[in-house]
Design an enzyme around this catalytic site. Structure first.
Site, mmCIF file in Angstrom:
data_model
loop_
_atom_site.group_PDB
_atom_site.id
_atom_site.type_symbol
_atom_site.label_atom_id
_atom_site.label_comp_id
_atom_site.label_asym_id
_atom_site.label_seq_id
_atom_site.Cartn_x
_atom_site.Cartn_y
_atom_site.Cartn_z
ATOM 1 N N CYS A 66 75.529 33.421 16.234
ATOM 2 C CA CYS A 66 75.868 31.978 15.997
ATOM 3 C C CYS A 66 75.294 31.130 17.146
ATOM 4 O O CYS A 66 74.904 31.536 18.107
ATOM 5 C CB CYS A 66 77.451 31.850 16.188
ATOM 6 S SG CYS A 66 78.247 33.077 14.866
ATOM 7 N N ARG A 69 67.631 32.106 16.536
ATOM 8 C CA ARG A 69 68.575 33.121 16.689
ATOM 9 C C ARG A 69 69.083 34.085 15.624
ATOM 10 O O ARG A 69 69.688 35.060 15.842
ATOM 11 C CB ARG A 69 69.869 32.607 17.306
ATOM 12 C CG ARG A 69 69.495 31.867 18.627
ATOM 13 C CD ARG A 69 70.683 30.748 19.059
ATOM 14 N NE ARG A 69 71.925 31.730 19.395
ATOM 15 C CZ ARG A 69 72.452 31.638 20.469
ATOM 16 N NH1 ARG A 69 71.449 31.318 21.620
ATOM 17 N NH2 ARG A 69 73.371 32.349 21.112
ATOM 18 N N TRP A 100 76.315 33.778 11.912
ATOM 19 C CA TRP A 100 75.671 35.024 11.764
ATOM 20 C C TRP A 100 76.901 35.677 11.433
ATOM 21 O O TRP A 100 77.518 36.099 12.376
ATOM 22 C CB TRP A 100 74.963 35.532 12.844
ATOM 23 C CG TRP A 100 74.170 36.847 12.691
ATOM 24 C CD1 TRP A 100 73.140 36.873 11.971
ATOM 25 C CD2 TRP A 100 74.866 38.098 13.073
ATOM 26 N NE1 TRP A 100 72.651 38.231 11.957
ATOM 27 C CE2 TRP A 100 73.843 39.079 12.504
ATOM 28 C CE3 TRP A 100 75.886 38.524 13.656
ATOM 29 C CZ2 TRP A 100 73.842 40.419 12.738
ATOM 30 C CZ3 TRP A 100 75.901 40.013 13.867
ATOM 31 C CH2 TRP A 100 74.931 40.966 13.457
ATOM 32 N N ASN A 141 81.401 31.092 18.469
ATOM 33 C CA ASN A 141 80.265 32.107 18.715
ATOM 34 C C ASN A 141 80.860 33.114 19.082
ATOM 35 O O ASN A 141 81.698 32.859 20.322
ATOM 36 C CB ASN A 141 78.960 31.451 19.295
ATOM 37 C CG ASN A 141 78.095 32.877 19.638
ATOM 38 O OD1 ASN A 141 78.166 33.656 18.941
ATOM 39 N ND2 ASN A 141 77.102 32.547 20.386
ATOM 40 N N GLY A 142 81.076 34.576 18.839
ATOM 41 C CA GLY A 142 81.763 35.535 19.343
ATOM 42 C C GLY A 142 82.450 36.355 18.268
ATOM 43 O O GLY A 142 82.538 36.123 17.218
ATOM 44 N N GLU A 176 59.377 52.675 18.740
ATOM 45 C CA GLU A 176 59.352 51.358 18.721
ATOM 46 C C GLU A 176 58.673 50.984 17.285
ATOM 47 O O GLU A 176 58.902 49.928 16.530
ATOM 48 C CB GLU A 176 58.513 50.705 20.029
ATOM 49 C CG GLU A 176 57.916 49.173 19.800
ATOM 50 C CD GLU A 176 59.064 48.287 19.488
ATOM 51 O OE1 GLU A 176 60.291 48.604 19.576
ATOM 52 O OE2 GLU A 176 58.838 47.041 19.278
ATOM 53 N N LYS A 229 60.115 48.558 14.403
ATOM 54 C CA LYS A 229 59.542 47.424 13.975
ATOM 55 C C LYS A 229 59.263 47.603 12.481
ATOM 56 O O LYS A 229 59.786 46.282 11.835
ATOM 57 C CB LYS A 229 58.102 47.266 14.556
ATOM 58 C CG LYS A 229 57.588 45.780 14.969
ATOM 59 C CD LYS A 229 57.942 45.709 16.134
ATOM 60 C CE LYS A 229 59.498 45.448 16.440
ATOM 61 N NZ LYS A 229 59.933 45.090 17.727
ATOM 62 N N GLU A 258 62.796 47.100 10.698
ATOM 63 C CA GLU A 258 63.440 45.611 10.882
ATOM 64 C C GLU A 258 62.913 44.625 9.783
ATOM 65 O O GLU A 258 63.543 44.102 9.452
ATOM 66 C CB GLU A 258 62.903 45.102 12.337
ATOM 67 C CG GLU A 258 63.956 45.706 13.402
ATOM 68 C CD GLU A 258 63.568 44.630 14.678
ATOM 69 O OE1 GLU A 258 64.466 44.079 15.241
ATOM 70 O OE2 GLU A 258 62.435 44.915 15.210
ATOM 71 N N HIS A 274 62.027 71.297 14.943
ATOM 72 C CA HIS A 274 63.494 71.122 15.297
ATOM 73 C C HIS A 274 64.116 70.387 14.201
ATOM 74 O O HIS A 274 65.414 70.042 14.442
ATOM 75 C CB HIS A 274 63.742 70.641 16.682
ATOM 76 C CG HIS A 274 63.147 71.441 17.683
ATOM 77 N ND1 HIS A 274 63.532 72.802 17.763
ATOM 78 C CD2 HIS A 274 62.078 71.456 18.446
ATOM 79 C CE1 HIS A 274 62.646 73.475 18.676
ATOM 80 N NE2 HIS A 274 61.827 72.595 19.258
ATOM 81 N N LYS A 315 68.231 37.029 16.708
ATOM 82 C CA LYS A 315 67.290 37.206 18.072
ATOM 83 C C LYS A 315 68.002 37.355 19.115
ATOM 84 O O LYS A 315 67.622 38.013 20.091
ATOM 85 C CB LYS A 315 66.421 36.146 17.788
ATOM 86 C CG LYS A 315 65.437 35.712 18.871
ATOM 87 C CD LYS A 315 64.337 36.728 18.448
ATOM 88 C CE LYS A 315 63.312 36.739 19.614
ATOM 89 N NZ LYS A 315 62.334 37.887 19.573
HETATM 90 O O1 M6R Z 1 66.901 39.932 23.902
HETATM 91 P P1 M6R Z 1 67.234 41.238 24.279
HETATM 92 O O2 M6R Z 1 65.697 41.822 24.672
HETATM 93 O O3 M6R Z 1 68.096 41.861 24.998
HETATM 94 O O4 M6R Z 1 67.304 41.928 22.701
HETATM 95 C C1 M6R Z 1 67.374 43.492 22.513
HETATM 96 C C2 M6R Z 1 67.368 43.647 21.027
HETATM 97 O O5 M6R Z 1 68.476 43.155 20.366
HETATM 98 C C3 M6R Z 1 66.017 43.200 20.619
HETATM 99 O O6 M6R Z 1 64.993 44.222 21.291
HETATM 100 C C4 M6R Z 1 65.707 43.658 19.151
HETATM 101 O O7 M6R Z 1 65.860 45.169 18.912
HETATM 102 C C5 M6R Z 1 64.688 43.210 18.373
HETATM 103 N N1 M6R Z 1 64.893 42.664 17.088
HETATM 104 C C6 M6R Z 1 63.652 44.219 18.120
HETATM 105 O O8 M6R Z 1 62.411 43.828 17.442
#
Ligand code: M6R
Length: 608
Positions: free
Chosen positions: A2, A27, A74, A98-99, A480, A484, A487, A503, A603
């Protein structure tokens, strides 16, 4: 997550609230709303979905008023509908939040017993009902706020307007950030300084437990006991110009292509380019005298930290304890005396990372923040800041922040190695030289691999499951790559240590599960190639990402291979990130997903 904005203005605010909300779009959110006091009455407009819907609503039914609050939501509690969108209004009290109010169920039950009629399924609505109740009991806004805050448990930042107090916005912070902006006869508030940048660059950060009253000319801040406190006014560096996509289709694509430039910029702050030396670090963190290192972070930043662990162990001979921050903060971990801790975060606001930092700091560790946003809470609370200089990252999927985090962690590991006498001058010169050459190689890779990646991504976009394998630093990189892909394309993907294949994950391998193997020609290469053979022998479709030496020595002609230039081991994770990012990006484009704001993701994750 949010976003909150607010203006106590000298002229109408609704368009400016909308503009400020647009600056918080990065965000992630799924509904939005604004409320103003117009002609003595609180009025609101809300809309499900993107801000364009709210904008249309405001065109149909404009809002007057020179005081107002706005919100991008959000969803946590309750679906992302217009009904659940903020502001919540109850009996002349409008609230944006927010929260998460952790004890909302208990408060709601109590309020319902006294006749409160809840409209939404949100946790936030209890704030409006509690305040309305205290006002009905005869309290002023100030008194109601003070009493209400004592009832809330959880994480919150709040902005509130009372219909009968039309010249003040009441604010509170306990967790998610809130910034007050000082204008000329006007005051502003926002979840971050970026949202306020066109309005003012003079800001005051509230700290946890603060609450206050913001009028056109005055800001009064109180601590949790109601005592007046002073918080400094400082200059924000946030830029007023909105970042644009330029000629790119998406921010993510732009950010992928910015990497050679931003990584080069980051390097100039951590290495002496002419002398081929790492810059001294002792003024910020005394790596020479620490007993071990703790690293914690979330998501992609955590995976950068995992790669960093290999470097600190190898080049600085420092043992590293690392965990995702959501676990780290609750493990009750006995921290070694004289250890140092690094927290990696693009936004610098991630709630779990911040809590882990506070845990370490509270236990006497010297804490460093590897952050992109140097005005963030994590940066402000750390003992030492190590900025990554990636510039604003708008795409929710982290790309350039990841490679800049890696670049800074690599330089820190070499700096620590030097301070601890673990790398000699020749080695330092050789490793720093390869870091300096990295931006040029990145540029070359980005120019050359696009056509092949596009073909591969089209194929990949048709599968439902993908595996990624690697060894050494290519193991976290495999995770990673998988993160990606899932996501932004919503394809189920998992990253594993190649040695773990037998395993368990090998059970998944068949012609319907592509396996992406990340194998630079390093000391693990032959072992990873054996794993690749095991996949191929079971009919698995292999995508082999290697370098020129690897391609020359593996001699497997049945494979789809992406060949990258040969580079030093320390640089490989940054270079090998590029095809992984591009594969995910193009697969998502083929699937037609919302690349920059993928569903359900935010974000900046300011709550647990
Ligand atoms: O702002 P931050 O780097 O602390 O955020 C951490 C994660 O939320 C962030 O890296 C998230 O995994 C991304 N969406 C990855 O692409």
């Amino acid at each position: 997550m949010c976003g909150i904005v607010g203006i106590v203005g000298g002229h109408p605010v609704s368009q400016r609230l909308l503009d400020a909300l647009k600056r918080l779009e990065y965000r992630g959110y799924d509904s939005a709303g604004v409320a103003t006091i117009s002609g003595g009455t609180l009025e609101r407009r809300r809309a499900q979905g993107k801000l364009i819907n709210l904008e249309m609503r405001l065109k149909e039914l404009p809002l007057d008023g020179i005081i107002g609050i706005g919100h991008t939501r959000w969803a946590t509690h309750g679906a992302p509908t217009e009904r659940n969108a903020h502001p919540h209004i109850v009996d002349g009290v409008a609230v944006v939040h927010n929260g998460i109010i952790e004890n909302f169920a208990e408060l709601k039950a109590e309020l319902e017993e006294t006749g409160a009629d809840f409209e939404t399924s949100t946790d936030s609505e209890v704030v409006a009902h509690l305040l309305a109740k205290y006002r009905r009991d005869g309290m002023s806004g100030h008194g109601a706020m003070q009493k209400m805050l004592k009832r809330l448990r959880g994480a919150f930042s709040l902005a509130i307007i009372f219909q009968d107090e039309p010249s003040t916005i009441t604010v509170a912070r306990n967790g998610p950030p809130l910034v007050i902006g000082h204008g000329d006869g006007e005051m502003f508030l926002g979840s971050d300084p970026i949202s306020l940048a066109p309005l003012t660059n003079e800001v005051t950060y509230l700290i946890d437990g603060d609450w206050g009253l913001v009028s056109r000319t005055e800001v009064m801040i109180f601590d949790s006991e109601g005592n007046p406190v002073t918080r400094p006014r400082c200059a924000s560096m946030a830029l007023a110009d909105r970042v644009t996509k330029g000629d790119y289709a998406h921010f993510m694509e732009k950010e992928i292509h910015e990497q050679p430039q931003v990584v080069a910029r980051a390097l100039t702050h951590y290495v002496d380019i002419a002398g081929r030396r790492v810059a001294p670090l002792s003024a910020r963190m005394d790596f020479a005298n620490v007993s071990s290192l703790v690293i914690s972070a979330c998501g992609t930043a955590y995976l950068a930290g995992l790669i960093g662990r290999y470097w600190f162990e190898r080049y600085a001979r420092l043992s590293v304890e690392i965990d995702v921050a959501s676990e780290f903060r609750y493990r009750d971990i006995p921290l070694p005396p004289h250890a140092a801790a690094l927290f990696v975060s693009q936004s610098g606001e991630t709630a779990d990372t911040l809590a882990s930092l506070r845990y370490c700091k509270g236990n006497g560790l010297k804490v460093g923040a590897v952050v992109n946003t140097t005005e963030s809470t994590i940066a402000r609370e750390a003992d030492a800041i190590f900025p990554i200089f990636a510039g604003p990252e708008i795409g929710v999927a982290s790309t350039k922040a990841f490679t800049c985090q890696l670049t800074v962690l690599a330089a820190l590991a070499l700096g620590a190695g030097k301070a601890r006498g673990r790398i000699c001058e020749d080695e330092e010169r050789q490793l720093v030289t390869s870091l300096i050459e990295m931006p040029r190689i990145m540029r070359q890779v980005l120019e050359n691999i696009q056509p092949k990646i596009q073909l591969l991504s089209r194929e990949l976009s048709e599968f439902s499951h993908v595996l990624y394998l690697g060894r050494g630093t290519s193991f976290p990189l495999a995770m990673e790559g998988a993160l990606k892909l899932k996501e932004i394309s919503y394809i189920n993907a998992g990253g594993y240590a190649a040695g773990e294949l037998k395993h368990g994950p090998i059970a998944l391998v068949d012609e319907n599960v592509p396996v992406i193997i990340i194998a630079p020609h390093d000391r693990f290469f032959d072992k990873t190639v054996s794993n690749m053979q095991e996949v191929a022998a079971r009919g698995g479709r292999v995508v082999f990402i290697t370098d020129e030496r690897g391609a020359a020595s593996s001699k497997l002609d049945t494979l789809q291979t992406i060949v990258l230039p040969d580079v030093e081991e320390i640089v490989a994770p940054m270079i090998f990130s590029l095809p992984l990012q591009l594969l995910a990006y193009h697969a998502a484009v083929f699937k037609g997903t919302d690349v920059d704001q993928p569903r359900n993701l935010a974000k900046s994750v300011t709550v647990e």
